[in-house]
Scaffold this motif. Structure first.
Motif, PDB file in Angstrom:
ATOM      1  N   GLY A 174       2.140  78.184  16.508  1.00 51.47           N
ATOM      2  CA  GLY A 174       1.460  79.481  16.494  1.00 51.47           C
ATOM      3  C   GLY A 174       2.158  80.382  15.487  1.00 51.47           C
ATOM      4  N   THR A 178       5.018  78.867  13.087  1.00 55.51           N
ATOM      5  CA  THR A 178       4.628  78.778  11.672  1.00 55.51           C
ATOM      6  C   THR A 178       5.668  79.462  10.787  1.00 55.51           C
ATOM      7  OG1 THR A 178       2.301  78.705  12.259  1.00 55.51           O
ATOM      8  CG2 THR A 178       2.816  79.401  10.010  1.00 55.51           C
ATOM      9  N   ASP A 195       2.369  70.308  18.211  1.00 56.64           N
ATOM     10  CA  ASP A 195       1.477  71.183  18.990  1.00 56.64           C
ATOM     11  C   ASP A 195       0.501  70.313  19.763  1.00 56.64           C
ATOM     12  OD1 ASP A 195      -0.369  73.408  19.765  1.00 56.64           O
ATOM     13  OD2 ASP A 195       0.768  74.536  18.272  1.00 56.64           O
ATOM     14  N   ASP A 197      -2.568  71.530  19.873  1.00 53.60           N
ATOM     15  CA  ASP A 197      -3.793  71.980  19.214  1.00 53.60           C
ATOM     16  C   ASP A 197      -3.930  71.220  17.880  1.00 53.60           C
ATOM     17  OD1 ASP A 197      -5.688  73.340  17.736  1.00 53.60           O
ATOM     18  OD2 ASP A 197      -5.031  75.333  18.373  1.00 53.60           O
ATOM     19  N   GLU A 199      -6.347  71.104  15.736  1.00 61.25           N
ATOM     20  CA  GLU A 199      -6.884  71.908  14.628  1.00 61.25           C
ATOM     21  C   GLU A 199      -5.759  72.654  13.929  1.00 61.25           C
ATOM     22  OE1 GLU A 199     -10.232  74.761  14.939  1.00 61.25           O
ATOM     23  OE2 GLU A 199     -10.883  73.378  16.514  1.00 61.25           O
ATOM     24  N   ARG A 200      -4.870  73.205  14.747  1.00 61.09           N
ATOM     25  CA  ARG A 200      -3.731  73.949  14.187  1.00 61.09           C
ATOM     26  C   ARG A 200      -2.828  72.989  13.399  1.00 61.09           C
ATOM     27  NH1 ARG A 200      -2.541  77.649  11.425  1.00 61.09           N
ATOM     28  NH2 ARG A 200      -0.367  78.280  11.443  1.00 61.09           N
ATOM     29  N   GLU A 203      -4.280  72.426  10.047  1.00 55.67           N
ATOM     30  CA  GLU A 203      -4.061  73.564   9.127  1.00 55.67           C
ATOM     31  C   GLU A 203      -2.651  73.552   8.543  1.00 55.67           C
ATOM     32  OE1 GLU A 203      -7.043  76.637  11.475  1.00 55.67           O
ATOM     33  OE2 GLU A 203      -4.874  76.921  11.616  1.00 55.67           O
TER      34      GLU A 203
END
Ligand SMILES: NC(=O)c1ccc[n+]([C@@H]2O[C@H](COP(=O)([O-])OP(=O)(O)OC[C@H]3O[C@@H](n4cnc5c(N)ncnc54)[C@H](O)[C@@H]3O)[C@@H](O)[C@H]2O)c1
Length: 358
Positions: A174, A178, A195, A197, A199-200, A203
């Motif tokens: 997050g 990051t 993570d 997540d 999708e994160r 990225e």
């Protein structure tokens, strides 16, 4: 109805931030509120009483007068010596982290304080009052981790000719994670971002913020930390106690002198071996690994932190003063009318707060 807004000086160990800078106080005055600023509240951040006076504040001599306001806005969770100021109907707006603070929760509940937490506010998206401090804590985590490696294994993050760079594992990609990854990458370490997540993870992989990514589960984390020089945790489930992601035996598998920076300690910590530390005594060694578990990391960068926090807080503080039921405060109400009303906070505490009072 709110008429006065109190700004007490922070008293947590090493804490030099202030929740509102003079420019935000001016906005309060402009909106017809009377700011009661405790003498010296801004000194640690480079704001004098005169700066606040010129902004229109009333400078008050002691904490009691600042806490006598209808609405009190501060940075850190009230310390035990401040609980005497709790009273029925007082509105409090601050970082609270109640999932990890049963005794404080009990004191707020018993006194009937209306307690709004910065960190659980979720309007319009994300955690807009947590993000600025997570940004700073994340950057600081890379610096602190790199620094404490000098006391431990003596590993330089970037390596050297003929020597590979250090391995850094960041849990939770997050805001804080990051920025921690960016800091460690800036020092040319090899950084794995972890993570749940995906999708994160896509990225941060695609933007080359990390050198590799890893799905968060017990097995994968175990393998990654066993060869890590520095582990930084910034995993968060809104309002809830932090998930314990690293067990004691996984910490024991790390090379002696490695470093853990557990930013999630304010929500209870991500390691079985984590316990809160302070800015004056930031580290301890457990299982041969240096643990840095400071609960107010941005407090050591008060000039930057106070301005960043103030900018995020002031629009929501004005909302709270005008209309405590505003949609713009979504998720922030934690304790109301003698009850814990935030579902994740309540679930983490499981009613275990009242018994711990006193
Ligand atoms: N110690 C300090 O001084 C300090 C300062 C600022 C923030 N923090 C803390 O840092 C933490 C992170 O804050 P943030 O603003 O970056 O949060 P965030 O919501 O931006 O990010 C949290 C990340 O954790 C991930 N996550 C959730 N469960 C996970 C799991 N099981 N495994 C791996 N990742 C998981 C989420 O998917 C998300 O990407 C919070 O606990 C916050 O309170 C501490």
């Amino acid at each position: 109805m709110v008429k006065t807004v109190g700004l007490p000086a922070e008293i947590k160990d090493g804490e030099r931030r202030v929740a509102l800078d003079p420019s935000a106080v001016k906005m309060l005055v402009h909106a017809d509120y009377v700011p009661l600023v405790e003498k010296g509240a801004g000194m640690g951040s480079g704001f004098s009483d005169e700066d606040y006076r010129l902004a229109g504040a009333r400078i008050v001599d002691n904490a009691g007068e600042a806490w006598s306001a209808d609405l009190v806005c501060k940075v850190k969770e009230p310390q035990q010596s401040e609980w005497v100021y709790f009273r029925q109907g007082l509105k409090l707006f601050a970082y609270l982290h109640l999932a990890a603070a049963p005794a404080l929760t009990g004191a707020l509940v018993e006194a009937g304080v209306e307690a709004y937490a910065f960190e659980t506010l979720i309007w319009p998206k994300g955690h807009p009052l947590l993000a600025p401090m997570s940004e700073i804590a994340g950057r600081a985590a890379a610096i602190m981790g790199a620094f404490h490696l000098t006391e431990g294994s003596g590993t330089l993050l970037g390596g050297a000719s003929g020597v590979p760079p250090a391995r850094v594992v960041v849990l939770g990609m997050g805001v804080a994670g990051t920025m921690a990854a960016r800091g460690a990458r800036g020092m040319e370490a090899e950084v794995t971002g972890v993570d749940i997540d995906l999708e994160r993870l896509f990225e941060v992989h695609e933007q080359q913020i990390v050198t590799s990514t890893l799905y968060s589960n017990h097995h994968n984390i175990g393998e990654a930390v066993a060869s890590a020089d520095l582990v930084i945790s910034a995993a968060l489930v809104t309002g809830a106690k932090a998930p314990v992601l690293i067990t004691r035996d996984q910490v024991e598998s790390m090379r002696p002198g490695s470093v853990i920076v557990d930013l999630a300690i304010d929500q209870g910590g991500s390691m079985e071996t984590s316990r809160p530390t302070s800015l004056s005594h930031p580290t301890y060694v457990e299982a041969g690994v240096i643990h840095y578990c400071v609960t107010n990391v941005p407090g050591q960068y008060p000039r930057t932190s106070s301005r960043a926090l103030s900018a995020a807080v002031i629009p929501r503080l004005l909302d709270l003063a005008r209309d405590a039921k505003s949609d713009h405060l979504a998720g922030s109400l934690n304790v109301s009318q003698g009850k814990v009303v935030h579902p994740a906070v309540a679930a983490s505490l499981q009613g275990n707060y009242v018994t711990e009072i006193g």
